[in-house]
Design an enzyme around this catalytic site. Structure first.
Site, PDB file in Angstrom:
ATOM      1  N   HIS A 149      38.442  40.744  52.753  1.00  0.00           N
ATOM      2  CA  HIS A 149      37.727  41.655  52.022  1.00  0.00           C
ATOM      3  C   HIS A 149      36.272  41.142  52.410  1.00  0.00           C
ATOM      4  O   HIS A 149      36.728  40.667  53.494  1.00  0.00           O
ATOM      5  CB  HIS A 149      37.675  41.354  50.634  1.00  0.00           C
ATOM      6  N   ASP A 186      45.719  37.947  52.170  1.00  0.00           N
ATOM      7  CA  ASP A 186      44.561  37.852  50.258  1.00  0.00           C
ATOM      8  C   ASP A 186      45.336  39.466  50.335  1.00  0.00           C
ATOM      9  O   ASP A 186      45.702  40.105  50.376  1.00  0.00           O
ATOM     10  CB  ASP A 186      43.488  37.818  51.038  1.00  0.00           C
ATOM     11  N   HIS A 200      33.946  39.372  47.419  1.00  0.00           N
ATOM     12  CA  HIS A 200      33.056  37.659  47.129  1.00  0.00           C
ATOM     13  C   HIS A 200      33.196  36.630  48.586  1.00  0.00           C
ATOM     14  O   HIS A 200      33.815  37.859  49.438  1.00  0.00           O
ATOM     15  CB  HIS A 200      34.096  37.457  45.792  1.00  0.00           C
ATOM     16  N   GLU A 242      42.298  41.190  47.778  1.00  0.00           N
ATOM     17  CA  GLU A 242      41.494  42.295  47.392  1.00  0.00           C
ATOM     18  C   GLU A 242      41.288  43.576  48.391  1.00  0.00           C
ATOM     19  O   GLU A 242      41.103  44.980  48.388  1.00  0.00           O
ATOM     20  CB  GLU A 242      39.739  41.760  47.477  1.00  0.00           C
ATOM     21  N   GLU A 267      34.655  34.861  54.352  1.00  0.00           N
ATOM     22  CA  GLU A 267      35.989  34.388  54.926  1.00  0.00           C
ATOM     23  C   GLU A 267      37.038  34.549  56.242  1.00  0.00           C
ATOM     24  O   GLU A 267      37.298  33.560  56.298  1.00  0.00           O
ATOM     25  CB  GLU A 267      36.789  34.528  53.419  1.00  0.00           C
ATOM     26  N   HIS A 311      45.827  33.980  48.309  1.00  0.00           N
ATOM     27  CA  HIS A 311      45.225  34.468  47.040  1.00  0.00           C
ATOM     28  C   HIS A 311      45.322  34.100  45.640  1.00  0.00           C
ATOM     29  O   HIS A 311      46.322  33.877  45.309  1.00  0.00           O
ATOM     30  CB  HIS A 311      45.049  35.766  47.058  1.00  0.00           C
TER      31      HIS A 311
HETATM   32 ZN    ZN Z   1      42.000  37.178  47.196  1.00  0.00          ZN
END
Ligand code: ZN
Length: 299
Positions: free
Chosen positions: A130, A35, A142, A37, A161, A86
């Site tokens: 993240h 990802d 998020h 972030e 996640e 991502h």
């Molecule tokens: Zn992401």
């Protein structure tokens, strides 16, 4: 006779050890989901999307992944699959990825952030991850969609996640051995997956869009070192699993998003903003979860 029995007692464990060493040398497959972030240096959505710094952040992402690949190679990996996870999933520069890995790039793909995982892998790693939506001092916190998802619970556990994706790896008996990201993401990895999960904390957030970052050199050294150790210790870690049936609870930001979800059979409203459904199979449940999140984007 007695001497022979003693000899067998000593020789058997040596033979077993050598046999297991040979099989490790023959095959060690590592899966890496990446990802953005939680990548070193990233602190703002301008860097993870269409802002002016996006191009630079793509390079940072590629370099963080390359550090993880080097760690995997240090630990003896013979096959490495990297899944760009991502946004539109076309962030990693294919031409700059370590040539010992293959890259899954682009979207949509049925398994999204976990495309390519299956039971043939020995270990999985999450790079640049993240914290879940609603976490304090977490870079761009998020859960799957910052426009749609307030929270996701599976069997009563509010999931980042990393937990949702680790359960997909767990479905195939693959342990998630290591995660890199900010301090909050690393803490959630240990909280959800267990204390033994190795982490590489590359930054500490100050609010949602600022962070104290390690230097790129130090961060990549840390990612490489932790990836190596984590893969070496993979047998100490269990694949993450919950008991079936799986109860999914999805809380949207707005009640109108819930209205949309109710058109799907088996989905019921449990509060103005939240819906719930059950699934005997985790992958089937995950697919429905993703579909319900997509429906929420229309409203
Ligand atoms: Zn992401």
């Amino acid at each position: 006779m007695k001497t022979q029995a003693y000899r067998n007692l000593f020789i058997l464990p040596i033979v077993l050890f050598l046999a297991s060493s040979v099989s490790i040398a023959q095959k060690l497959k590592v899966y890496i989901s990446v990802d953005m972030e939680g990548i070193t240096g990233v602190v703002s959505a301008d860097q993870t999307g269409a802002g002016p710094d996006y191009g630079m952040a793509r390079k940072w992402m590629t370099d963080d992944v390359n550090a993880a690949i080097l760690g995997a190679l240090d630990a003896g990996a013979t096959e490495i699959v990297v899944n760009d996870s991502h946004g539109d999933m076309r962030n990693i520069f294919p031409g700059e990825l370590n040539t010992n890995a293959v890259l899954i790039s682009g979207s949509p793909k049925p398994f999204g952030m976990m495309q390519g995982i299956d039971a043939s892998f020995d270990a999985a790693m999450f790079i640049g991850y993240h914290a879940k939506a609603g976490t304090v001092d977490a870079v761009l916190d998020h859960t799957i969609s910052s426009a749609v998802v307030y929270s996701i619970k599976i069997n009563g556990i509010e999931m980042p996640e990393l937990g949702i994706n680790a359960l997909i790896a767990g479905y195939y008996n693959v342990p998630v051995v290591m995660l890199s990201g900010d301090k909050a993401a690393c803490e959630q990895a240990k909280e959800v997956l267990g204390e033994k999960t190795m982490v590489a904390q590359v930054k500490e957030a100050i609010g949602r869009t600022a962070a104290k970052n390690l230097s790129f050199e130090s961060a990549r050294k840390l990612i490489r070192q932790q990836a190596k150790l984590a893969i070496e210790r993979r047998k100490e870690l269990k694949a993450y699993k919950l008991n079936a049936p799986y109860r999914f609870e999805l809380a949207y930001f707005r009640s109108s998003q819930t209205d949309n979800a109710l058109s799907v059979p088996g989905v019921k409203r449990i509060s103005p903003r939240a819906v719930q459904f059950d699934s005997d199979d985790y992958i089937t449940g995950c697919k429905l979860l993703r579909a319900l999140i997509s429906l929420g984007r229309d409203n």
